[in-house]
Design an enzyme around this catalytic site. Structure first.
Site, short mmCIF file in Angstrom:
data_model
loop_
_atom_site.label_atom_id
_atom_site.label_comp_id
_atom_site.label_asym_id
_atom_site.label_seq_id
_atom_site.Cartn_x
_atom_site.Cartn_y
_atom_site.Cartn_z
CD GLU A 129 34.61 39.80 33.77
OE1 GLU A 129 35.08 39.30 34.55
OE2 GLU A 129 33.58 40.30 34.12
CD GLU A 146 29.74 38.76 33.21
OE1 GLU A 146 30.20 39.08 34.29
OE2 GLU A 146 30.24 38.04 32.26
O1 IFM Z 1 30.62 35.32 37.67
C1 IFM Z 1 31.36 36.31 37.03
C2 IFM Z 1 31.57 35.94 35.72
O2 IFM Z 1 31.97 34.81 35.70
C3 IFM Z 1 32.43 37.04 35.15
N1 IFM Z 1 32.09 38.40 35.53
C4 IFM Z 1 31.79 38.65 36.92
C5 IFM Z 1 30.69 37.62 37.46
C6 IFM Z 1 30.35 37.70 38.83
O3 IFM Z 1 31.24 37.92 39.80
#
Ligand code: IFM
Length: 483
Positions: A187, A387
């Site tokens: 990210e 994710e």
């Molecule tokens: O916990 C975070 C992760 O580290 C990065 N993406 C979003 C998740 C939830 O907010």
């Protein structure tokens, strides 16, 4: 001419489509991979054990109090409990576990001398996963820069590209024989631009504080573009190194992607949505998948700061296309034009959901839209959802008599999987889904107050308790789908 079906036959067809008759309604491709994801700082703990160096997050929480007094010094103690956690993943049927390496555990000073104990931890974790039949997927960088490197200028200095490359090479050489899935960065928009930009603005007396991270003033945000460029360059250099070692796994990157929808059908809002899409999505998708930066965003940033692009950089980026794109999706952005906004003349609408999730509006169609759009605009890349997941607040994660009935999370996961399934049906090359997260963990500046796990973690006793969503997920994997 097609004959119309009688209602009785239609009912039979419908019930035969159900699991009892012919398998689940939402059946995923045979080789689809079901996984869960975590990140080192959020789960490992053992923050200063066995020779580990400090990371910036150790500093943010221990010294700068950025998580309201909480730290992840212990987190969910996965460093010591990894065997128990791998056994739990196995019991759930998880096929791939995405975890990240803490750079400072392997290289306490960020470069130079390797800490054998740190490397050994990841080697043991990988072996434990493989022995359990779970494929490791390793993220090299999930936000925890060694403090020693931050002290040398961090990602703002161009040297950072080679620091990362040295670290990546060490990891490839150590684990490349057993790990076939590598993710360079997690990210870039959220960390390199938003989080680090907000922290920089908060700590630097010469910079006006940022009102709200996602409404950052243009000059502050543009000042972070050089950091994101160094990430892109480091990503490409690491791919080059990986391939030069003759390893035959897949290497990619994880981007947070948020489809930007105009708040109304006005031309101004449409233009605002294009800017938001450029800042959040295209600024990363384009270099990773096309080897170029979008001119409109480059112009916006360059008006305020040096983006750091030097001769030859784009050639390196273009020559090292990722094998797959990791997509993290939580919510969309609804955008309107706001000429007086210092955030590039745009603003996003507040979340109006009745039961707001921590990470924004719940909108599964956004996942479908973005998968279709990436497929269309970027030449049908191989995509993994690296994710997707939900945290809703204490009500949804209440532990009652040893059970957690997380109704909202269950619904969230199911509806997003249906959206992913629909995209696959419509031709998107989506091959994996990693749920964030298997375990409740340490949610950055929100500490332990934000839970995203399928498994409830008692942060005092470290007890792990399956939530209802964990049982759902187990059955989805077992059936490779659901009704
Ligand atoms: O916990 C975070 C992760 O580290 C990065 N993406 C979003 C998740 C939830 O907010």
């Amino acid at each position: 001419m097609r004959r119309r079906q009688s209602p009785a036959i239609a009912a039979i067809v419908l019930s035969c489509a159900s699991f009892a008759c012919s398998g689940p309604t939402f059946t995923f491709p045979e080789d689809f991979v079901w996984g869960t994801a975590t990140a080192a700082y959020q789960v490992e703990g053992a923050w200063n054990e066995d020779g580990k160096g400090r990371s910036v997050w150790d500093t943010y929480t221990n010294d700068l109090n950025l998580a309201g007094g909480e730290t992840a010094n212990v987190a969910i103690d996965q460093y010591h409990r990894y065997r128990e956690d791998v056994a739990l993943l196995k019991a759930m049927g998880i096929q791939s576990y995405r975890f990240s390496v803490a750079w400072a555990r392997v290289l306490p000073e960020g470069t130079g001398e390797v800490n054998p104990a740190g490397l050994d931890y990841y080697s043991r974790l990988v072996d434990e996963l493989l022995a359990a039949g779970i494929e490791p997927a390793v993220t090299l960088y999930h936000w925890d820069l060694p403090q020693a490197l931050a002290d040398r200028g961090g990602w703002r200095t161009r040297e950072s590209v080679e620091w990362f490359n040295e670290y990546a090479r060490i990891m490839f050489e150590a684990l490349g024989d057993r790990v076939g899935t590598w993710i360079t960065f997690n990210e870039p928009y959220i960390d390199a631009i938003i989080i680090e930009g907000s922290i920089r603005a908060a700590l630097d007396p010469n910079i006006d504080p940022v009102p709200e991270p996602f409404a950052m003033r243009a000059e502050v945000q543009a000042g972070q573009a050089i950091v994101s460029h160094h990430w892109m360059l480091a990503h490409a250099r690491a791919i080059e190194t990986y391939r030069s070692l003759g390893l035959d796994g897949n290497i990619g990157i994880t981007l947070s992607v948020s489809p930007a929808y105009p708040a109304t059908d006005s031309d101004d809002d449409a233009a605002a949505a294009t800017i938001a899409d450029g800042l959040h999505n295209r600024w990363f998708l384009d270099p990773v998948l096309k080897g170029t930066y979008p001119e409109d965003v480059r112009a916006l940033y360059s008006a305020h700061a040096d983006v750091g692009i030097r001769d030859g950089d784009m050639e390196v980026i273009a020559a090292n296309r990722a094998d797959f794109l990791g997509v993290n999706y939580y919510s969309p952005t609804r955008v309107r034009a706001e000429p007086e906004s210092a955030h590039f003349g745009i603003a996003s609408l507040p979340n109006s959901d009745e039961q707001p999730a921590f990470n924004g509006e719940v909108y599964p169609d956004g996942l479908y839209d973005l998968l279709m759009r990436i497929d269309r605009d970027y030449g049908k890349p191989l995509i993994y959802i690296t994710e997707n997941g939900a945290g809703f607040g204490p009500e949804d994660d209440r532990l009652i008599d040893g059970e957690v009935h997380d109704v909202l999370r269950r619904d969230y996961i199911r509806r997003h999987l249906i959206a992913a399934h629909r995209a696959i049906q419509d031709g998107v090359n989506l091959q994996r889904y990693y749920l964030w997260s298997c375990f409740d963990n340490f949610e950055w500046i929100w500490g332990t107050t934000r839970r995203f796990g399928l498994v409830y973690v008692d942060f005092e006793t470290q007890e792990r308790i399956w939530k209802d969503s964990a049982h759902d997920f187990q059955s989805y994997i077992r059936d490779n789908g659901f009704n």
